[in-house]
Design a protein around this motif. Structure first.
Motif, mmCIF file in Angstrom:
data_model
loop_
_atom_site.group_PDB
_atom_site.id
_atom_site.type_symbol
_atom_site.label_atom_id
_atom_site.label_comp_id
_atom_site.label_asym_id
_atom_site.label_seq_id
_atom_site.Cartn_x
_atom_site.Cartn_y
_atom_site.Cartn_z
ATOM 1 N N THR A 93 -2.468 -6.271 5.216
ATOM 2 C CA THR A 93 -1.681 -5.913 4.033
ATOM 3 C C THR A 93 -2.079 -4.523 3.571
ATOM 4 O O THR A 93 -3.261 -4.189 3.530
ATOM 5 C CB THR A 93 -1.910 -6.932 2.898
ATOM 6 O OG1 THR A 93 -1.540 -8.227 3.371
ATOM 7 C CG2 THR A 93 -1.083 -6.591 1.675
ATOM 8 N N THR A 94 -1.099 -3.729 3.215
ATOM 9 C CA THR A 94 -1.329 -2.424 2.610
ATOM 10 C C THR A 94 -1.090 -2.599 1.112
ATOM 11 O O THR A 94 0.021 -2.904 0.688
ATOM 12 C CB THR A 94 -0.383 -1.360 3.198
ATOM 13 O OG1 THR A 94 -0.613 -1.277 4.612
ATOM 14 C CG2 THR A 94 -0.620 0.001 2.566
ATOM 15 N N PHE A 95 -2.167 -2.441 0.334
ATOM 16 C CA PHE A 95 -2.118 -2.645 -1.110
ATOM 17 C C PHE A 95 -1.942 -1.317 -1.843
ATOM 18 O O PHE A 95 -2.726 -0.389 -1.640
ATOM 19 C CB PHE A 95 -3.412 -3.298 -1.620
ATOM 20 C CG PHE A 95 -3.517 -4.745 -1.295
ATOM 21 C CD1 PHE A 95 -2.963 -5.700 -2.137
ATOM 22 C CD2 PHE A 95 -4.174 -5.170 -0.153
ATOM 23 C CE1 PHE A 95 -3.064 -7.051 -1.844
ATOM 24 C CE2 PHE A 95 -4.284 -6.526 0.151
ATOM 25 C CZ PHE A 95 -3.725 -7.463 -0.696
ATOM 26 N N ILE A 96 -0.949 -1.253 -2.711
ATOM 27 C CA ILE A 96 -0.758 -0.112 -3.594
ATOM 28 C C ILE A 96 -1.623 -0.380 -4.821
ATOM 29 O O ILE A 96 -1.488 -1.420 -5.463
ATOM 30 C CB ILE A 96 0.729 0.047 -3.987
ATOM 31 C CG1 ILE A 96 1.612 0.112 -2.727
ATOM 32 C CG2 ILE A 96 0.919 1.249 -4.896
ATOM 33 C CD1 ILE A 96 1.265 1.207 -1.739
ATOM 34 N N THR A 97 -2.528 0.570 -5.144
ATOM 35 C CA THR A 97 -3.521 0.310 -6.188
ATOM 36 C C THR A 97 -3.485 1.310 -7.349
ATOM 37 O O THR A 97 -4.391 1.307 -8.170
ATOM 38 C CB THR A 97 -4.942 0.265 -5.580
ATOM 39 O OG1 THR A 97 -5.258 1.533 -5.013
ATOM 40 C CG2 THR A 97 -5.053 -0.812 -4.518
ATOM 41 N N GLY A 98 -2.470 2.165 -7.412
ATOM 42 C CA GLY A 98 -2.344 3.047 -8.571
ATOM 43 C C GLY A 98 -2.383 4.510 -8.209
ATOM 44 O O GLY A 98 -2.577 4.866 -7.068
ATOM 45 N N GLY A 99 -2.126 5.306 -9.175
ATOM 46 C CA GLY A 99 -1.769 5.092 -10.557
ATOM 47 C C GLY A 99 -0.269 4.872 -10.762
ATOM 48 O O GLY A 99 0.466 4.501 -9.845
ATOM 49 N N SER A 100 0.151 5.131 -11.983
ATOM 50 C CA SER A 100 1.514 4.827 -12.425
ATOM 51 C C SER A 100 2.584 5.388 -11.493
ATOM 52 O O SER A 100 3.525 4.685 -11.119
ATOM 53 C CB SER A 100 1.760 5.377 -13.832
ATOM 54 O OG SER A 100 0.920 4.746 -14.760
ATOM 55 N N LYS A 101 2.446 6.655 -11.135
ATOM 56 C CA LYS A 101 3.460 7.295 -10.287
ATOM 57 C C LYS A 101 3.510 6.667 -8.894
ATOM 58 O O LYS A 101 4.579 6.522 -8.301
ATOM 59 C CB LYS A 101 3.203 8.797 -10.168
ATOM 60 C CG LYS A 101 3.452 9.569 -11.436
ATOM 61 C CD LYS A 101 3.114 11.033 -11.253
ATOM 62 C CE LYS A 101 3.207 11.779 -12.563
ATOM 63 N NZ LYS A 101 2.713 13.152 -12.462
ATOM 64 N N VAL A 102 2.358 6.301 -8.381
ATOM 65 C CA VAL A 102 2.292 5.687 -7.054
ATOM 66 C C VAL A 102 2.921 4.291 -7.110
ATOM 67 O O VAL A 102 3.701 3.916 -6.227
ATOM 68 C CB VAL A 102 0.842 5.654 -6.519
ATOM 69 C CG1 VAL A 102 0.753 4.937 -5.187
ATOM 70 C CG2 VAL A 102 0.290 7.070 -6.397
ATOM 71 N N TYR A 103 2.619 3.534 -8.166
ATOM 72 C CA TYR A 103 3.272 2.227 -8.318
ATOM 73 C C TYR A 103 4.785 2.391 -8.385
ATOM 74 O O TYR A 103 5.529 1.666 -7.730
ATOM 75 C CB TYR A 103 2.795 1.516 -9.589
ATOM 76 C CG TYR A 103 1.405 0.939 -9.511
ATOM 77 C CD1 TYR A 103 1.056 0.020 -8.523
ATOM 78 C CD2 TYR A 103 0.441 1.275 -10.445
ATOM 79 C CE1 TYR A 103 -0.219 -0.532 -8.467
ATOM 80 C CE2 TYR A 103 -0.826 0.728 -10.401
ATOM 81 C CZ TYR A 103 -1.152 -0.167 -9.412
ATOM 82 O OH TYR A 103 -2.411 -0.712 -9.360
ATOM 83 N N GLN A 104 5.232 3.342 -9.176
ATOM 84 C CA GLN A 104 6.668 3.547 -9.349
ATOM 85 C C GLN A 104 7.352 3.856 -8.013
ATOM 86 O O GLN A 104 8.444 3.371 -7.730
ATOM 87 C CB GLN A 104 6.910 4.676 -10.348
ATOM 88 C CG GLN A 104 8.348 4.793 -10.792
ATOM 89 C CD GLN A 104 8.473 5.682 -12.016
ATOM 90 O OE1 GLN A 104 7.573 6.443 -12.358
ATOM 91 N NE2 GLN A 104 9.602 5.585 -12.673
ATOM 92 N N GLN A 105 6.690 4.643 -7.198
ATOM 93 C CA GLN A 105 7.216 5.015 -5.884
ATOM 94 C C GLN A 105 7.376 3.815 -4.953
ATOM 95 O O GLN A 105 8.349 3.717 -4.212
ATOM 96 C CB GLN A 105 6.236 6.003 -5.230
ATOM 97 C CG GLN A 105 6.818 7.306 -4.830
ATOM 98 C CD GLN A 105 5.720 8.203 -4.249
ATOM 99 O OE1 GLN A 105 4.559 8.186 -4.642
ATOM 100 N NE2 GLN A 105 6.109 8.998 -3.284
#
Length: 161
Positions: A93-105
């Motif tokens: 699994t590739t986990f997205i861990t932040g920040g806000s802009k990265v989550y939004q993407q």
């Protein structure tokens, strides 16, 4: 699989000055247990807020537009396409861990969400992007009461598309 993992307060706050605005050992243990043996992707600011150190037993990917950026013990990538190509080939699994802009993407591309909701309100400067859970199913919830080490009630939630 692409997944997002984060902790937030009741107002969706996720950070203060590139760090967590609370201390919750139970959530840190949940993060470790969930992400160990996998890849974690974070923006440069989040990485630097962690002291520019890759976490043990995980492959760390730092996403930045700075082409000259170097991160010890981490892979530096410069676009969401690069991250997606990596995740597609990666077995775990590739986990997205932040920040806000990265989550939004990456949120629209995730298959699973791991959210810790802290039953309190804090002050800070970074919020999780608006999240529409339409089309998502809550597959697990674990309630956690405060104790001597964890000052705040919180719950772990797992959603799948």
């Amino acid at each position: 699989m692409l997944a997002a993992i984060w902790a937030q307060d009741l107002n969706g706050l996720i950070g203060k000055e590139s760090k967590l605005p609370w201390h919750l050992p139970n959530d840190l243990a949940f993060f470790k247990r969930t992400t160990e043996g996998h890849t974690i992707v974070m923006g440069r600011t989040t990485f630097e807020g962690m002291g520019k150190r890759a976490l043990p037993n995980r492959q760390t990917v730092v996403l930045t537009s700075d082409k000259s950026y170097v991160a010890d013990n981490a892979i530096v990538m410069h676009s969401s396409d690069e991250v997606l190509a990596y995740a597609e080939k990666y077995d775990g699994t590739t986990f997205i861990t932040g920040g806000s802009k990265v989550y939004q993407q990456f949120l629209p591309l995730c298959d699973r969400l791991y959210r810790t909701v802290i039953e309190s309100e804090f002050e800070g400067d970074a919020y999780f992007p608006d999240l529409n859970l339409m089309g998502w199913s809550l597959i697990d919830t674990t309630e956690n009461e405060p104790d001597e080490k964890n000052k705040f009630a919180h719950r772990f939630e797992i959603f799948e598309k």
